[in-house]
Design an enzyme around this catalytic site. Structure first.
Site, mmCIF file in Angstrom:
data_model
loop_
_atom_site.group_PDB
_atom_site.id
_atom_site.type_symbol
_atom_site.label_atom_id
_atom_site.label_comp_id
_atom_site.label_asym_id
_atom_site.label_seq_id
_atom_site.Cartn_x
_atom_site.Cartn_y
_atom_site.Cartn_z
ATOM 1 N N LYS A 53 0.945 -1.119 0.083
ATOM 2 C CA LYS A 53 -0.176 0.011 0.100
ATOM 3 C C LYS A 53 0.954 1.155 -0.029
ATOM 4 O O LYS A 53 2.103 1.115 0.200
ATOM 5 C CB LYS A 53 -0.892 0.055 1.206
ATOM 6 N N ARG A 111 -9.614 0.614 15.645
ATOM 7 C CA ARG A 111 -9.802 1.172 14.338
ATOM 8 C C ARG A 111 -10.943 0.252 13.639
ATOM 9 O O ARG A 111 -11.794 -0.177 14.298
ATOM 10 C CB ARG A 111 -8.314 1.201 13.873
ATOM 11 N N TYR A 125 13.833 32.087 1.307
ATOM 12 C CA TYR A 125 12.795 32.605 1.654
ATOM 13 C C TYR A 125 12.769 33.134 3.239
ATOM 14 O O TYR A 125 13.178 32.227 3.773
ATOM 15 C CB TYR A 125 11.482 31.979 1.676
ATOM 16 N N MET A 179 9.261 24.893 -2.206
ATOM 17 C CA MET A 179 8.564 24.250 -2.782
ATOM 18 C C MET A 179 9.430 23.090 -3.753
ATOM 19 O O MET A 179 8.930 21.904 -3.948
ATOM 20 C CB MET A 179 7.364 24.733 -3.766
HETATM 21 C C1 LIG Z 1 -3.621 -4.140 8.787
HETATM 22 C C2 LIG Z 1 -2.145 -3.771 8.521
HETATM 23 N N1 LIG Z 1 -1.499 -4.700 8.232
HETATM 24 C C3 LIG Z 1 -0.212 -4.681 7.966
HETATM 25 C C4 LIG Z 1 0.464 -3.621 7.846
HETATM 26 C C5 LIG Z 1 1.854 -3.766 7.519
HETATM 27 O O1 LIG Z 1 2.620 -2.860 8.880
HETATM 28 P P1 LIG Z 1 4.081 -2.765 8.761
HETATM 29 O O2 LIG Z 1 4.596 -1.993 7.732
HETATM 30 O O3 LIG Z 1 4.635 -2.494 10.076
HETATM 31 O O4 LIG Z 1 4.821 -4.212 8.574
HETATM 32 C C6 LIG Z 1 -0.316 -2.504 8.148
HETATM 33 C C7 LIG Z 1 0.417 -1.125 8.094
HETATM 34 O O5 LIG Z 1 0.050 -0.093 8.399
HETATM 35 C C8 LIG Z 1 -1.506 -2.529 8.532
HETATM 36 O O6 LIG Z 1 -2.226 -1.561 8.509
#
Ligand SMILES: Cc1ncc(COP(=O)(O)O)c(C=O)c1O
Length: 375
Positions: A34, A132, A268, A316
């Protein structure tokens, strides 16, 4: 030719995945990609890891990320861990991705959409104390009928996420979460719901606590050669755990070199004046690129393998550094913003410390439009 770019060390990435898989015993490995693969670039990261025996799954946050992964790599399973709007669930099922689900609305919608051709593969997420995403174990009995009603809804996985493993050497809170997870798992089993894949561990848990690994570990940060905290690193290495290799180097090039007489203000707001006759280099990188403005007058970069301090405010699209002590410096030459050059290294942890954040944020905030190059 880009004027700032990120180099991704493919073999370091693959070695980290293999080492993590080996350290995790029988658990499968999910590569968490992600946030643009933690800033490393979703496409080059998936391309580098696909086909590697150590990586069994890919995990991401959004459906859009999952579709990109599937397009590159149609056969490997993908789990979407974050929210998918109800209006896009049909698309998710058609793409064949697995989904984390934790509420009545999603479960009932996927139950209705699922078909023999496009079954719904769900990982139920249990609220165990992170407050969460997740279903309270006490609410499971109300949701189980929804799951059982739909013949094409398959509870493929059962999951949770720890709130406090990276930041402490005291595992008690996490072990309480683990206990609640076991309780939820037994409760489901008693109702005939038996997920094949139970998973709770992200990097820190997977590295530190074998009891959290179950069938699969979801490693993000560690895959990229970074440690969730220095305490995690010290404990894992003391126990013979894997030496992780940083994967990412962020570079730019010199746009201009010039002399400034002692006392001249820079950038700046005239916030800093050079304290001696100086040579400065102007770098075509700024806070838009993810070079944080809090590095103004504080950060350092590597020029000819030597540290050059940021002078005045990060702008920037430009940053000025002091190259007086860096030897011969010419326009066009490469400069390291994050990573190693000769014997020096600027780590994500160092940058994080300077700007009051964590290494996760430093790498994920490198602008995704910047070119990622596999090296
Ligand atoms: C639900 C979940 N699983 C796994 C991970 C991976 O975590 P890490 O980068 O600490 O391995 C995350 C990261 O935020 C997460 O939100």
């Amino acid at each position: 030719m880009s004027r700032t770019w990120v180099e991704i060390n493919r073999s370091a990435l693959r070695d980290n995945a293999t080492a993590l898989k080996r350290w995790s015993g029988r658990a499968k490995l999910m590569a968490i990609v992600k946030a643009n693969a933690y800033g490393h670039g979703l496409v080059p990261t998936v391309q580098s890891l696909r086909g590697l025996r150590a990586v069994n799954w890919f995990g991401c946050d959004s459906l859009d990320e999952a579709l990109q992964i599937k397009a590159l790599n149609p056969r490997q399973p993908v789990l979407v861990m974050g929210y998918v709007p109800l209006a896009r669930l049909k698309e998710a099922l058609r793409a064949g991705v697995s989904l984390v689900a934790y509420n009545r609305e999603t479960l009932s919608a996927v139950g209705q959409l699922a078909s023999a051709r496009y079954p719904a593969k769900i990982h139920l997420k249990i609220e165990t104390g992170t407050s969460r995403q997740g279903i309270w174990p006490a609410d499971l009995p109300k949701l189980i009928p929804l799951v059982q009603k739909s013949p094409h809804l398959q509870v493929e996985g059962l999951t949770t996420h720890y709130a406090n493993i990276e930041d402490t050497a005291d595992p008690r809170y996490a072990m309480g979460q683990l206990e609640r997870f076991h309780h939820a798992s037994h409760l489901l089993e008693s109702q005939g719901v038996r997920p094949q894949i139970r998973h709770t561990a992200a990097s820190a848990a997977a590295l530190l606590y074998p009891v959290t690994r179950f069938d699969l570990v979801r490693t993000g940060l560690a895959l990229y050669g970074l440690w969730p905290s220095s305490a995690t690193r010290d404990t894992v290495l003391a126990n013979g755990g894997p030496q992780l290799k940083p994967v990412l180097t962020w570079k730019t090039q010199v746009a201009q070199v010039k002399a400034l007489p002692k006392g001249t203000p820079v950038s700046y707001g005239l916030t800093e004046k050079v304290k001696r006759d100086s040579r400065i280099a102007v770098l075509p990188v700024g806070y838009w690129d993810g070079f944080d403005r809090h590095l103004s007058s504080k950060g350092e970069v590597l020029v000819n393998g030597r540290r050059a301090k940021v002078l005045g405010r990060v702008c920037m699209n430009m940053t000025v550094v002091d190259v007086t002590d860096c030897g011969a410096v010419r326009p066009e030459q490469a400069v390291v913003l994050l990573g190693s050059a000769r014997r020096e290294r600027i780590s994500a942890e160092e940058l994080a410390l300077r700007i009051g954040t964590i290494n996760y944020e430093v790498v994920t905030r490198i602008n995704p439009l910047i070119e990622r190059r596999l090296v």
